[in-house]
Design an enzyme around this catalytic site. Structure first.
Site, PDB file in Angstrom:
ATOM      1  CB  ALA A  10      -0.777   0.055   0.691  1.00 33.12           C
ATOM      2  N   GLY A  12       3.145   1.320  -1.809  1.00 32.12           N
ATOM      3  CA  GLY A  12       4.178   2.106  -3.662  1.00 32.12           C
ATOM      4  C   GLY A  12       3.358   2.741  -4.396  1.00 32.12           C
ATOM      5  CG  ASN A 120       3.540  -6.694 -14.572  1.00 33.72           C
ATOM      6  OD1 ASN A 120       2.337  -7.102 -14.340  1.00 33.72           O
ATOM      7  ND2 ASN A 120       3.453  -4.979 -14.548  1.00 33.72           N
ATOM      8  CG  ASP A 151      -2.974  -4.891 -20.748  1.00 39.26           C
ATOM      9  OD1 ASP A 151      -2.205  -3.868 -20.996  1.00 39.26           O
ATOM     10  OD2 ASP A 151      -2.941  -6.015 -20.812  1.00 39.26           O
ATOM     11  NE  ARG A 154      -0.683   1.845 -19.940  1.00 36.96           N
ATOM     12  CZ  ARG A 154       0.610   0.792 -20.008  1.00 36.96           C
ATOM     13  NH1 ARG A 154       0.222  -0.227 -20.147  1.00 36.96           N
ATOM     14  NH2 ARG A 154       1.005   1.202 -18.879  1.00 36.96           N
ATOM     15  CG  HIS A 179      -0.384  -7.287 -17.968  1.00 38.62           C
ATOM     16  ND1 HIS A 179      -1.276  -6.333 -18.458  1.00 38.62           N
ATOM     17  CD2 HIS A 179      -0.264  -6.397 -16.908  1.00 38.62           C
ATOM     18  CE1 HIS A 179      -1.446  -5.176 -17.689  1.00 38.62           C
ATOM     19  NE2 HIS A 179      -0.810  -5.677 -16.759  1.00 38.62           N
TER      20      HIS A 179
END
Length: 331
Positions: A10, A12, A120, A151, A154, A179
């Site tokens: 939290a 970051g 990721n 994605d 975007r 992803h």
């Protein structure tokens, strides 16, 4: 209704704006913020916002259990950000252990929570969470999601950059696959509202959607990756889950990276056939009170999209196995 959300990571770059957006959601009654550094200040700051959620701070590994205990929704943006020149494989070596440990905590303290994985490489970290839950005997594929919403966001924005008169909020482009780079397959042939594109526009849009994250990494010049847009995307998907679970809304469909085991058995084999038998894949998913209500098939695609899908399937097979192998070798 009591609805507790735990954010792991939290403090970051993603965690802070994500936690802010979640604090604004009036359906959340308890927002538990967990990190290994700096989280008390974040919690104190957000705690002053006059919305219903009580904010609690949990700093350090020894507090993980309290943060996760009885959470209905767990969102994991924890890990290091991607830096210039860093591949998602580089990220995996660092972030995999973080995700495994958080998954172990969730399996123990909130095994029935809806798990939203942002860290990721999602193509591998979601299988890690799945394998940990399996090993702990609490696996429910309907409740584990890889957040691929950025994605989608975007794609809507980039389409508007080409078709300037189109409302970016109204544009819906199904994104399937995974992803990262070539695993991200935008189905521009299925865009709503319908749009006409030249082949050159399709190829340019596809490339930009697949590698949009690189634009941010390069623009930040070593200072981070996509954090604000990812926070928005994470909050959007979390809100979709909450709408389905808390409010009981139906017909909510969001593309997300899930296990095919979450599908209705009557449809699972047909879905597997579309993706060459992969165990995880991003599909348009209809959300419900139990998480995955229905996985929608990919459907009719163009010849160009068929080639993109073939590339994505090949790439994803290795990424999924990497996550599975990581848990198997670390036990």
């Amino acid at each position: 209704m009591v609805f507790k959300v735990a954010v792991c990571g939290a403090a970051g770059g993603i965690g802070q704006p994500l936690s802010l957006l979640l604090k604004l959601n009036t359906d959340i009654t308890h927002l538990a913020l967990y990190d290994i550094v700096n989280v008390p200040g974040v919690a104190a700051d957000l705690g002053h916002i006059n919305t219903p959620a009580v904010v609690t701070s949990h700093k350090g590994a020894e507090t993980m259990g309290a943060a996760l205990q009885d959470a209905q929704l767990v969102i994991i943006p924890a890990g290091i950000p991607r830096k210039p020149g860093m591949t998602r494989d580089d990220l995996f070596r660092i972030n995999a252990g973080i995700i495994r440990d958080l998954a172990l905590g969730a399996a123990k303290h909130c095994p029935n929570a809806f798990m939203l994985i942002i860290s990721n490489p999602v193509n591998s970290t979601v299988p890690i969470v799945a394998e940990v839950f399996k090993a702990q005997g609490v696996y429910n594929p309907k409740r584990i999601f890889g957040v691929t919403t950025l994605d989608v966001v975007r794609a809507s924005r980039f389409v508007t950059d080409i078709k300037g008169w189109v409302d970016p909020v109204a544009v819906r482009v199904p994104i399937v696959g995974g992803h990262s780079g070539p695993t991200i397959v935008p189905l521009l042939s299925q865009i709503q509202p319908t749009q006409d594109f030249t082949q050159a526009e399709i190829e340019a849009l596809t490339q930009r959607i697949q590698y949009g994250g690189d634009e941010v990494v390069q623009a930040k010049d070593g200072a981070g990756s996509a954090t604000l847009s990812m926070a928005h995307a994470g909050a959007r998907f979390a809100t979709a889950i909450i709408r389905a679970v808390v409010r009981g809304e139906t017909g909510i469909v969001e593309p997300t990276y899930v296990a095919l085991a979450a599908a209705d058995p009557a449809h699972a084999e047909a879905l597997r056939a579309e993706v060459s038998g992969l165990d995880h894949f991003a599909f348009p998913v209809e959300l419900g009170k139990e998480g995955v209500h229905r996985i929608h098939p990919i459907g009719s695609v163009s010849e160009y999209e068929k080639k993109l899908l073939a590339t994505a399937v090949k790439e994803l097979a290795g990424s999924i196995q990497k996550g599975v192998d990581f848990v198997a070798t670390k036990n």
